[in-house]
Design an enzyme around this catalytic site. Structure first.
Site, PDB file in Angstrom:
ATOM      1  N   HIS A 186       0.621  -0.583   0.433  1.00 10.58           N
ATOM      2  CA  HIS A 186       0.140  -0.038  -0.429  1.00 10.58           C
ATOM      3  C   HIS A 186       0.636   1.359  -0.038  1.00 10.58           C
ATOM      4  O   HIS A 186       0.308   2.591  -0.493  1.00 10.58           O
ATOM      5  CB  HIS A 186      -0.971   0.500   1.202  1.00 10.58           C
ATOM      6  CG  HIS A 186      -0.954   0.403   2.267  1.00 10.58           C
ATOM      7  ND1 HIS A 186      -0.694  -0.061   3.152  1.00 10.58           N
ATOM      8  CD2 HIS A 186      -0.665   1.236   3.195  1.00 10.58           C
ATOM      9  CE1 HIS A 186       0.348  -0.170   4.846  1.00 10.58           C
ATOM     10  NE2 HIS A 186      -0.223   1.209   4.382  1.00 10.58           N
ATOM     11  N   ASP A 223       1.340  -7.644   2.158  1.00 15.47           N
ATOM     12  CA  ASP A 223       1.538  -6.307   2.085  1.00 15.47           C
ATOM     13  C   ASP A 223       3.075  -5.554   1.859  1.00 15.47           C
ATOM     14  O   ASP A 223       3.176  -4.383   2.924  1.00 15.47           O
ATOM     15  CB  ASP A 223       0.642  -5.473   3.272  1.00 15.47           C
ATOM     16  CG  ASP A 223       0.506  -3.836   2.699  1.00 15.47           C
ATOM     17  OD1 ASP A 223       0.705  -3.839   1.862  1.00 15.47           O
ATOM     18  OD2 ASP A 223      -0.618  -3.498   3.374  1.00 15.47           O
ATOM     19  N   SER A 277       4.017   2.327   8.162  1.00 16.81           N
ATOM     20  CA  SER A 277       3.986   1.554   7.334  1.00 16.81           C
ATOM     21  C   SER A 277       4.822   1.002   6.809  1.00 16.81           C
ATOM     22  O   SER A 277       5.721   2.075   6.581  1.00 16.81           O
ATOM     23  CB  SER A 277       3.172   1.435   6.417  1.00 16.81           C
ATOM     24  OG  SER A 277       1.574   1.333   6.754  1.00 16.81           O
TER      25      SER A 277
HETATM   26  N1  ARG Z   1      -4.476   0.641   8.023  1.00 12.24           N
HETATM   27  C1  ARG Z   1      -3.386   0.238   7.088  1.00 12.24           C
HETATM   28  C2  ARG Z   1      -2.828   1.720   7.363  1.00 12.24           C
HETATM   29  O1  ARG Z   1      -3.595   2.673   8.052  1.00 12.24           O
HETATM   30  C3  ARG Z   1      -3.390  -0.583   5.848  1.00 12.24           C
HETATM   31  C4  ARG Z   1      -4.228   0.192   4.837  1.00 12.24           C
HETATM   32  C5  ARG Z   1      -3.969   0.212   3.906  1.00 12.24           C
HETATM   33  N2  ARG Z   1      -4.731  -1.086   3.536  1.00 12.24           N
HETATM   34  C6  ARG Z   1      -6.123  -0.800   3.093  1.00 12.24           C
HETATM   35  N3  ARG Z   1      -6.919  -2.078   2.676  1.00 12.24           N
HETATM   36  N4  ARG Z   1      -6.900   0.205   3.153  1.00 12.24           N
HETATM   37  O2  ARG Z   1      -2.715   2.192   6.628  1.00 12.24           O
HETATM   38  N1  GLU Z   2      -1.157   1.111   8.004  1.00 10.04           N
HETATM   39  C1  GLU Z   2      -0.381   2.868   8.358  1.00 10.04           C
HETATM   40  C2  GLU Z   2       0.331   3.423   7.937  1.00 10.04           C
HETATM   41  O1  GLU Z   2       0.185   3.660   6.399  1.00 10.04           O
HETATM   42  C3  GLU Z   2       0.541   1.609   9.446  1.00 10.04           C
HETATM   43  C4  GLU Z   2      -0.893   1.103  10.805  1.00 10.04           C
HETATM   44  C5  GLU Z   2      -1.372   1.971  12.145  1.00 10.04           C
HETATM   45  O2  GLU Z   2      -1.798   3.090  11.662  1.00 10.04           O
HETATM   46  O3  GLU Z   2      -0.200   1.621  13.158  1.00 10.04           O
HETATM   47  O4  GLU Z   2       1.549   3.546   7.745  1.00 10.04           O
END
Ligand code: ARG
Ligand code: GLU
Length: 713
Positions: A87, A223, A642
């Site tokens: 991502h 990921d 991330s």
């Molecule tokens: N929750 C994770 C972060 O904040 C992953 C986000 C990307 N993945 C998704 N399915 N949207 O950013």
């Molecule tokens: N998915 C998050 C990012 O894009 C990391 C997850 C979190 O917030 O800990 O940085």
């Protein structure tokens, strides 16, 4: 006797608080030796703080990069190979995708250097050195100074420091404030702008489970994506050129094939974006009872509408996929945050801390004078702040979801430039506006937006402007969405006309007028007061931070995240979020197959992966006939982490951080070691996908694979 007993109780309390804090904190790498090394070793770390941060020779920090300024990446070969999340690399993957080469759907693997794909705006930044420059920045600053004078003195000092501090010509530096403006550190950086896409799995692996699984455990997402840093012939930063050569790092991470088990020490090294761990309880209360719920309600409406269209129409589904994921990501996070703040009794905890603070302050005359009214002052300020904070959230959430306003905002830039600098100003803006609109229209449907406008505006007027008659929103919507500039061709045609004509048309446009009205209304009624209050709060919060550090001397404080390089450490472990529910800390490929829904948008599994699982062809990456996929630990992470590496006790790469568990997302405000967990892809799953799934053994050959646990077996 009594004294000894008290001392003992005090000591146990101290040990208890330190032990309880074992997993909390985002620490500055250059302060580890002083603040954390002992505890890290007690938790199982086998290397020293100097192995992590050393400015005289290559150390782990030299393998860590800020990836594009929004994620983290790490160097995993001596030829500049960089690992980050799928991502995080998604934009690059998307930009290189066409209908014929759909790298999002099919994945992408460069078979040799010449196939690696350049990315115009992508960069990575290394941190060369960090210095405490608090003294220099505070030079000439006195406690009784006016806030604005204070800030301009600080700005002046920082500018001078940045000029005088030692660095190479190809390096840069910046100064950031820490502990709410009580300390200042200088960072010397090295930025590489030629970063090429090397590999990415199909999104059915890299984003397996999509929105349904996002923020959730058990997780089965691979990921990750891979890039390569290129440097000029001299090995130094250079603009993109086909002549550039792979960057040779001072340090690259070794990769452990041994995996982790419960209670193994892990640390995560990266660039966490923003946390607010030292807020007054009133602020926390507002977040959980006012701001988060409002933002959640707005996004829920928008998501519901967009989802409805996406389900009906394949074209719209592709068009809105990334946008939908973005809106959904915070929507889901805030829900977890509210839940977690409630479940962890964050307010009680804060209030108890505040009572203890007040008790200690009142007991000492010198503190009482400086800090005696601090908590009351902050409380009063937050109460005053409340309606403005809510108005801000309504405005930003609603206006940013209505895309008609994005067009209006872009076009309005031409009007303001024209008003300021005439035709010259207009022409100076035109290319950028045309470019932005081109990107915008590629992912815009007036049909979807019209519905979003009608529903969100209805909500906005009801909640924020009850004085306004609400009955005619439907009619207003019909009227506004007749705007011809919602159409790409019409917008392009308009911009071919001469500036005076364009500006005249825009000025008389109902949409542009509405946009300007909303903006002006917000600026005068909300923004002005908001800034004033926020400045006052910032000043008090700065004093409160300083006071907490002075009054709770037994505690080691870490500064809130601010997108600078940090180390966090904890242990591999599951968690128990609810009554009778407890989660294991590992997932396996079998679990991917359990979730498999043929042809599904979120849970499809590529045939090759199914075959590999059936034949148990895991190469050296499986364990006891199973293929590990993701795991959990108690590292304190946030957005920006991330792509951060998870390292074992020896500093070997064991995982790739990409998320947190839903019940623990309140760790940005109140970290609770019982339920806050970060989610990582097991590095062995990544290697398995690269090697066995994609057949990119050329990449494996570059890496240094190790067996740290063999020593102890
Ligand atoms: N929750 C994770 C972060 O904040 C992953 C986000 C990307 N993945 C998704 N399915 N949207 O950013
Ligand atoms: N998915 C998050 C990012 O894009 C990391 C997850 C979190 O917030 O800990 O940085």
């Amino acid at each position: 006797m009594k004294f000894i007993r008290q001392a003992l109780i005090g000591l146990t309390l101290l040990v208890l608080t330190i032990a309880a804090k074992a997993d909390e904190g985002m620490w500055l790498p250059f302060l580890l030796e002083q603040l954390n090394e002992k505890q890290m070793k007690a938790l199982g770390m086998k290397i020293s703080a100097k192995d992590i941060y050393n400015i005289n020779k290559g150390s782990l920090k030299d393998a860590i990069v800020s990836f594009g300024g929004f994620c983290t990446g790490e160097v995993i070969s001596s030829q500049g190979l960089v690992l980050t999340n799928h991502h995080c690399g998604f934009d690059a993957i998307q930009n290189h995708s066409t209908l014929d080469h759909n790298y999002i759907q099919d994945g992408f693997w460069a078979r040799n250097r010449s196939e690696e794909l350049p990315n115009e705006k992508l960069f990575v930044t290394f941190i060369i050195r960090i210095d405490d420059v608090t003294k220099e920045v505070m030079n000439g600053v006195s406690p009784d100074m006016k806030e604005t004078d204070r800030q301009s003195q600080i700005d002046k000092n920082i500018a001078a420091l940045r000029k005088s501090s030692k660095k190479e010509s190809y390096q840069d530096n910046f100064v950031r404030s820490f502990y709410e403006g009580n300390q200042y550190y200088l960072f010397v950086t090295e930025t590489y702008k030629d970063v090429r896409l090397v590999g990415a799995p199909p999104s059915s692996i890299g984003n397996f489970g999509k929105d349904t699984d996002n923020w959730m455990w058990p997780r089965h997402t691979g990921d990750f994506s891979m890039f390569r840093i290129y440097a000029g012939k001299d090995g130094k930063p250079a603009e993109y050129s086909p002549e550039n050569i792979p960057y040779v790092p001072k340090k690259s991470l070794s990769i452990s094939l041994d995996g982790t088990v419960a209670n193994d020490f892990t640390m995560v090294f990266g660039f966490p974006g923003r946390t607010t761990e030292y807020l007054h309880s009133s602020a926390v209360e507002q977040i959980m009872n006012v701001n988060d719920p409002a933002k959640i309600a707005i996004r829920e409406k928008a998501l519901h509408i967009i989802n409805g269209y996406m389900r009906q129409d394949e074209q719209l589904r592709i068009m809105y996929a990334a946008k939908y994921a973005g809106i959904e990501n915070s929507y889901k996070k805030w829900q977890g945050e509210v839940l977690g703040l409630n479940n962890s009794n964050a307010l009680d905890k804060k209030r108890k801390q505040e009572a203890e603070f007040q008790k200690r302050v009142d007991a000492r005359a010198e503190w009482k004078e400086k800090y005696g009214t601090l908590l009351g002052d902050l409380d009063a300020l937050y109460k005053e702040f409340k309606p403005y904070g809510l108005a801000r959230d309504y405005y930003t959430e609603v206006v940013s979801k209505i895309e008609m306003f994005t067009i209006a905002a872009q076009l309005n830039l031409l009007v303001t430039s024209y008003d300021r600098d005439g035709e010259k100003g207009y022409q100076g803006r035109l290319a950028a506006v045309q470019n932005n609109l081109k990107d915008f229209f590629a992912e815009f449907s007036p049909t979807v937006d019209k519905k979003v406008f009608e529903e969100l505006m209805d909500l906005y007027v009801k909640e924020q402007h009850p004085e306004k008659p609400n009955g005619d929103i439907h009619q207003l919507t019909e009227q506004l969405y007749k705007w011809e500039l919602l159409d790409k061709t019409a917008a392009e045609a308009l911009l071919k006309k001469d500036p005076a004509t364009v500006v005249g048309i825009l000025r008389s446009s109902l949409v542009v007028q509405l946009y300007n009205d909303l903006q002006k209304n917000y600026a005068t009624k909300t923004q002005a007061k908001l800034t004033e209050l926020q400045n006052k709060i910032n000043q008090k919060q700065r004093t409160y931070m300083q006071a907490q550090m002075e009054v709770f001397k037994e505690k080691t404080f870490y500064p809130d995240a601010n997108s600078t390089l940090r180390v966090t450490y904890g242990k591999v472990n599951g968690y128990a979020p609810r009554d009778a529910v407890s989660f294991d800390y590992y997932t396996y490929l079998d679990g991917v197959l359990e979730k498999y829904k043929p042809g599904d948008y979120e849970f499809d599994v590529p045939a090759k992966l199914r075959e590999l699982n059936k034949s148990k062809d895991f190469g050296p990456y499986g364990k006891n006939g199973k293929m590990p996929v993701c795991f959990l630990a108690s590292n304190h992470t946030t957005g920006g982490n991330s792509g951060s590496p998870a390292l074992d006790a020896y500093g070997n790469l064991v995982g790739l951080n990409f998320d947190r568990v839903w019940e623990g997302t309140m760790s940005d405000i109140n970290y609770d070691p019982a339920i806050c967990r970060n989610i990582m892809v097991d590095i062995r799953y990544i290697l398995f996908i690269v090697d066995k799934y994609a057949g990119a053994s050329n990449l494996i050959a570059e890496m240094k694979l190790v067996h740290p646990k063999a020593k102890t077996r």
